[in-house]
Design a protein around this motif. Structure first.
Motif, PDB file in Angstrom:
ATOM      1  N   HIS A 173      29.312 -18.152 -15.497  1.00 37.78           N
ATOM      2  CA  HIS A 173      30.291 -17.686 -16.465  1.00 37.78           C
ATOM      3  C   HIS A 173      31.481 -18.622 -16.431  1.00 37.78           C
ATOM      4  O   HIS A 173      31.849 -19.126 -15.384  1.00 37.78           O
ATOM      5  CB  HIS A 173      30.766 -16.268 -16.132  1.00 37.78           C
ATOM      6  N   HIS A 211      34.992 -15.165 -12.441  1.00 37.36           N
ATOM      7  CA  HIS A 211      34.475 -13.865 -12.907  1.00 37.36           C
ATOM      8  C   HIS A 211      35.523 -12.756 -12.965  1.00 37.36           C
ATOM      9  O   HIS A 211      35.172 -11.582 -12.948  1.00 37.36           O
ATOM     10  CB  HIS A 211      33.315 -13.417 -12.009  1.00 37.36           C
ATOM     11  N   CYS A 224      34.973 -10.466 -15.754  1.00 37.61           N
ATOM     12  CA  CYS A 224      33.603  -9.941 -15.849  1.00 37.61           C
ATOM     13  C   CYS A 224      33.538  -8.511 -15.305  1.00 37.61           C
ATOM     14  O   CYS A 224      34.401  -8.086 -14.553  1.00 37.61           O
ATOM     15  CB  CYS A 224      32.644 -10.788 -15.026  1.00 37.61           C
ATOM     16  N   HIS A 244      30.486  -7.369 -13.852  1.00 39.56           N
ATOM     17  CA  HIS A 244      29.351  -7.259 -12.927  1.00 39.56           C
ATOM     18  C   HIS A 244      29.829  -7.479 -11.499  1.00 39.56           C
ATOM     19  O   HIS A 244      30.932  -7.990 -11.284  1.00 39.56           O
ATOM     20  CB  HIS A 244      28.281  -8.297 -13.296  1.00 39.56           C
TER      21      HIS A 244
HETATM   22 ZN    ZN Z   1      30.720 -13.237 -14.483  1.00 45.18          ZN
END
Ligand code: ZN
Ligand code: ZN
Ligand code: ZN
Length: 157
Positions: A3, A94, A97, A99
């Motif tokens: 990412h 991240h 993000c 996750h």
């Molecule tokens: Zn990520």
């Protein structure tokens, strides 16, 4: 999982703020300033680089001790990774993000010092863990640092 961190600094800071609230951590102005500074710089920095940049960007002196404390906080909150091989720090890719964070694989360009964060897949990660467990070794830090030349530096030659 690869990412790329959202380049909108305000959005990243808001996401960090929200995660701190959820985890009961205090995202103070100084901590937020350090993260913002690292986002602005967009490359790996030493604690002393951060100390110097802090003075330049916020017109305020902070001690090396408090820089290390703030970095410890940011690492604990998983907003920042420490590069063991160079004693420098980078922003996690991240933060925005949703996750769970996987084992980071940090690709360090020795020419421009940009760091790309990719993750080790679950299968490979569990294989690594099993291998290590079989040897009786007790792992304390899960992070891989690989040195090389990034795509943009390769294209310069
Ligand atoms: Zn990520
Ligand atoms: Zn990360
Ligand atoms: Zn490079």
């Amino acid at each position: 999982m690869k990412h790329i961190l959202n380049k909108n600094t305000q959005e990243v800071l808001q996401a960090a703020q929200k995660q701190c609230q959820q985890q009961g951590l205090r995202f103070t102005t100084k901590r937020s300033n350090v993260l913002q500074l690292m986002l602005n710089e967009n490359k790996s920095l030493s604690a002393y680089d951060i100390m110097a940049e802090y003075k330049t960007q916020y017109n305020q002196s902070i001690s090396a001790v408090s820089v290390y404390r703030m970095l410890d906080f940011l690492i604990h909150a998983q907003f920042v990774h420490k590069l063991i091989s160079s004693s420098q720090y980078i922003v996690c890719s991240h933060i925005t993000c949703h996750h769970a964070h996987e084992i980071p694989q940090l690709l360090i360009c020795d020419t421009c010092h940009q760091v790309e964060e990719i993750s080790i897949g679950k299968l490979l990660a569990s294989e690594l863990e099993a291998n290590i467990a079989a040897s009786g070794f007790k792992l304390q830090r899960q992070q891989l640092e690989l040195h090389g030349v990034c795509i943009s530096c390769q294209n310069l030659h």
